[in-house]
Design a protein around this motif. Structure first.
Motif, mmCIF file in Angstrom:
data_model
loop_
_atom_site.group_PDB
_atom_site.id
_atom_site.type_symbol
_atom_site.label_atom_id
_atom_site.label_comp_id
_atom_site.label_asym_id
_atom_site.label_seq_id
_atom_site.Cartn_x
_atom_site.Cartn_y
_atom_site.Cartn_z
ATOM 1 N N CYS A 33 -15.807 0.939 47.289
ATOM 2 C CA CYS A 33 -15.333 -0.546 46.875
ATOM 3 C C CYS A 33 -15.723 -1.566 47.835
ATOM 4 O O CYS A 33 -15.525 -2.837 47.450
ATOM 5 N N CYS A 119 -7.737 0.508 52.583
ATOM 6 C CA CYS A 119 -8.396 1.550 52.173
ATOM 7 C C CYS A 119 -7.590 1.893 50.876
ATOM 8 O O CYS A 119 -6.410 2.576 51.037
ATOM 9 N N PRO A 120 -7.869 1.823 49.548
ATOM 10 C CA PRO A 120 -7.297 2.434 48.460
ATOM 11 C C PRO A 120 -6.896 3.698 48.622
ATOM 12 O O PRO A 120 -6.033 4.380 47.869
ATOM 13 N N VAL A 121 -7.759 4.724 49.220
ATOM 14 C CA VAL A 121 -7.629 6.105 49.289
ATOM 15 C C VAL A 121 -7.270 6.556 50.624
ATOM 16 O O VAL A 121 -7.185 7.679 50.980
#
Ligand code: SF4
Ligand code: SF4
Length: 146
Positions: A33, A119-121
């Motif tokens: 991303c 960080c989305p994950v």
């Protein structure tokens, strides 16, 4: 930022880890991303866009933010050098912690933790660096894992 990152010899550790299987492991979670590069205070990569009016009377050239996590960032006559996420993450982390030292004489990471927070994950640069340090390339080769 309560984490820590062992920086002793990190350049050699990462330069020796170009084919490390950890890049595939982190890439299986990474969404490419680019959030980490957008929030990092030392990331500086940009691209250039040309904008031409329909009448052809005005042309503008803009410098815009870019990220090494896009396929276009490494596009060279016919293809992307970093076509897959493993090599994009490797490029980003190796630049931050290793080749930045050759380029600027210092680390490219100031330890702010923003890339972890955004960080989305939940990918954590300190965890990834520690995982690579814990299993050096030579040990993996001896093990038949590379
Ligand atoms: S912890 Fe390091 S790599 Fe992550 S955003 Fe901060 S300076 Fe950049
Ligand atoms: S913010 Fe996380 S998911 Fe997004 S590109 Fe960076 S490491 Fe990958």
């Amino acid at each position: 930022m309560g984490r820590s990152l062992e920086t002793e010899g990190i350049k050699d550790v990462l330069y020796a880890a170009a084919e490390h299987p950890r890049w595939d492991e982190v890439a299986s979670r990474c969404l490419s991303c680019g959030n980490c590069t957008m929030v990092c205070p030392t990331c500086f990569c940009t691209s250039v866009e040309d904008r031409t009016s329909l009448a052809g009377e005005d042309v503008e050239r803009w410098r815009v933010w870019d990220s090494c996590f896009t396929s276009g960032h490494s596009y060279l006559h016919g293809g992307s050098v970093h076509a897959g996420i493993p090599s994009r993450y490797r490029q980003w982390m190796t630049h931050k912690l290793a080749s930045w030292q050759d380029q600027f004489g210092t680390s490219g990471c100031v330890g702010c933790g923003r890339c972890i927070a955004w960080c989305p994950v939940g990918i954590d640069i300190t965890e990834e660096a520690a995982a690579i340090r814990a299993t050096p390339a030579a040990a993996l080769e001896a093990d038949g894992r590379t």
